[in-house]
Design an enzyme around this catalytic site. Structure first.
Site, mmCIF file in Angstrom:
data_model
loop_
_atom_site.group_PDB
_atom_site.id
_atom_site.type_symbol
_atom_site.label_atom_id
_atom_site.label_comp_id
_atom_site.label_asym_id
_atom_site.label_seq_id
_atom_site.Cartn_x
_atom_site.Cartn_y
_atom_site.Cartn_z
ATOM 1 N N ALA A 73 -8.115 -0.807 -4.052
ATOM 2 C CA ALA A 73 -6.842 -0.766 -4.408
ATOM 3 C C ALA A 73 -5.804 -0.770 -3.560
ATOM 4 O O ALA A 73 -6.035 0.459 -2.140
ATOM 5 C CB ALA A 73 -6.391 0.464 -5.537
ATOM 6 N N ASP A 74 -4.342 -1.291 -3.402
ATOM 7 C CA ASP A 74 -3.665 -0.941 -2.561
ATOM 8 C C ASP A 74 -2.626 -0.161 -3.042
ATOM 9 O O ASP A 74 -2.089 0.960 -2.865
ATOM 10 C CB ASP A 74 -2.747 -2.570 -1.825
ATOM 11 N N ARG A 75 -2.854 -0.184 -4.498
ATOM 12 C CA ARG A 75 -1.900 1.337 -5.014
ATOM 13 C C ARG A 75 -1.998 1.093 -6.235
ATOM 14 O O ARG A 75 -2.209 -0.020 -7.449
ATOM 15 C CB ARG A 75 -0.657 0.885 -5.046
ATOM 16 N N ALA A 109 -2.778 -2.542 -8.003
ATOM 17 C CA ALA A 109 -2.807 -3.518 -7.034
ATOM 18 C C ALA A 109 -3.644 -3.428 -5.890
ATOM 19 O O ALA A 109 -4.018 -2.641 -5.723
ATOM 20 C CB ALA A 109 -0.987 -3.398 -6.453
ATOM 21 N N ALA A 148 1.177 -0.998 0.485
ATOM 22 C CA ALA A 148 -0.021 -0.182 0.300
ATOM 23 C C ALA A 148 0.906 1.722 -0.004
ATOM 24 O O ALA A 148 1.997 1.585 0.993
ATOM 25 C CB ALA A 148 -0.899 0.087 1.079
#
Ligand SMILES: *[C@@H]1O[C@H](CO)[C@@H](O)[C@H](O)[C@H]1NC(C)=O
Length: 355
Positions: free
Chosen positions: A247-249, A257, A94
């Site tokens: 989303a984490d990133r 991701a 993240a």
């Protein structure tokens, strides 16, 4: 009914709902310093990209409130930066904690340079900045919910009520409250536009069955649990209208991701002509990273796959592969990326960076 509140902060006291104990028990644990927060994040007592950044920053606010004012602003800022650098190491995928840390370090530099601010006032400013993250995140999530619900409803104008599939947990338990993808689902439900939400179990750690299912039952949102392996069959059988995930990133080109299993859902959505949306605060977009290949993917302990609680469920001695996340290519995000600033096609993110 009020939405579930998993992070409680009042006057320098921080408590979080221990998510490892859900759904059996609802127990809040105190977080007294940055070390407590780091451990709670690492052990996944709190998880979800926005939530871990907020808990980390609030734990620093707790420490700062207890701290006797340092001699100089430089000393104060060294203290803050050291704590933030440590928090960033708790989980690598993240980006939210890293961005929150960078913003706070910038504020420290501004306060240090400003000769009309003394050390006590600088400390107060930093605390205020950290404490504001909780309310700001809820406001962002409400906006994400509105934008997302409006876009999905518009793109399905001929349908009275919609069927949505979601993955992992992106609700009140992953954010300061309301949620990102689950926030959009809450908004659809509030607008009387939701027929049914299908939530995946989300192996290996079951954040879907333990946490998302818990929130949906808690708020009486019509929901059905499916195993991850049932997603294709569910899309076909129930004529799912859209998949919404968190989303984490998100990389600058829109590659995203998110929890392992998201990529396969995007591939399936394409095959079944189902809209695929990512819902995330703008702070999850990492413009430093051009595409998904450079996003670090955390590998989790094998025991998450081989055991359920303390019971072994896989043959002893088997090798395991347990990535926590996968990357969905931007071209599969056909619905768009839902943020508090609006819904964007993956290639339209950059111009909105500094608005
Ligand atoms: C310096 O701090 C004062 C007092 O908080 C504020 O009014 C002023 O805008 C600051 N100056 C700059 C350049 O940030």
């Amino acid at each position: 009914m009020a939405t579930l509140q998993a992070i409680k902060y009042n006057d320098g006291q921080l408590e979080i709902l221990d998510q490892l104990l859900l759904p059996e028990s609802c127990i809040f644990i105190p977080i007294c310093n940055v070390e407590d927060a780091w451990a709670a994040i690492r052990e996944m007592k709190v998880r979800g990209a926005p939530a871990i950044a907020i808990v980390g920053c609030l734990s620093l606010a707790v420490e700062l409130r207890k701290l006797a004012a340092p001699e100089t602003k430089e000393e104060l800022c060294r203290f803050v930066k050291e704590k933030l650098d440590y928090l960033v190491t708790s989980r690598p995928t993240a980006v939210n904690t890293q961005l929150a840390a960078e913003a706070c370090v910038k504020l420290c530099a501004r306060l240090t340079d400003n000769t009309s601010v003394d050390t006590t006032a600088a400390k107060e400013d930093i605390i205020k900045h950290l404490e504001a993250m909780l309310a700001d995140d809820i406001a962002d999530n409400l906006a994400i919910g509105e934008h997302g619900a409006r876009d999905i409803t518009k793109k399905n104008a001929t349908k009275d009520k919609l069927r949505i599939l979601t993955h992992c947990n992106t609700g009140s338990l992953a954010t300061a409250g309301y949620g990102t993808a689950l926030g959009v689902i809450r908004s659809l439900h509030k607008a009387n536009k939701l027929d049914q939400v299908y939530c995946t179990e989300t192996r290996p750690y079951n954040q879907g069955s333990r946490l998302t299912a818990f929130e949906l039952v808690y708020e009486k949102i019509p929901a059905t649990l499916v195993c991850d392996s049932m997603a294709a069959a569910a899309m076909k059988q129930f004529k799912i209208d859209a998949v919404i995930v968190g989303a984490d990133r998100v990389a600058a080109n829109g590659d995203t991701a998110n929890k392992i299993g998201t990529y396969q859902l995007a591939v399936l959505a394409k095959s079944h002509d189902v809209l695929f949306y990512v819902a995330a605060p703008f702070s999850s977009i990492d413009f430093q990273i051009p595409n998904g290949q450079s996003i670090p993917i955390e590998e989790r302990p094998h025991s998450e796959m081989t055991h359920t609680g303390s019971t072994r469920t896989a043959a002893a001695g088997i090798n395991c592969w347990n990535p926590g996340f996968d990357v969905t290519p931007a071209e599969l995000i056909t619905g768009g990326i839902i943020t508090e600033k609006g819904v964007f096609k993956p290639d339209q993110l950059a111009p909105h960076q500094s608005n």
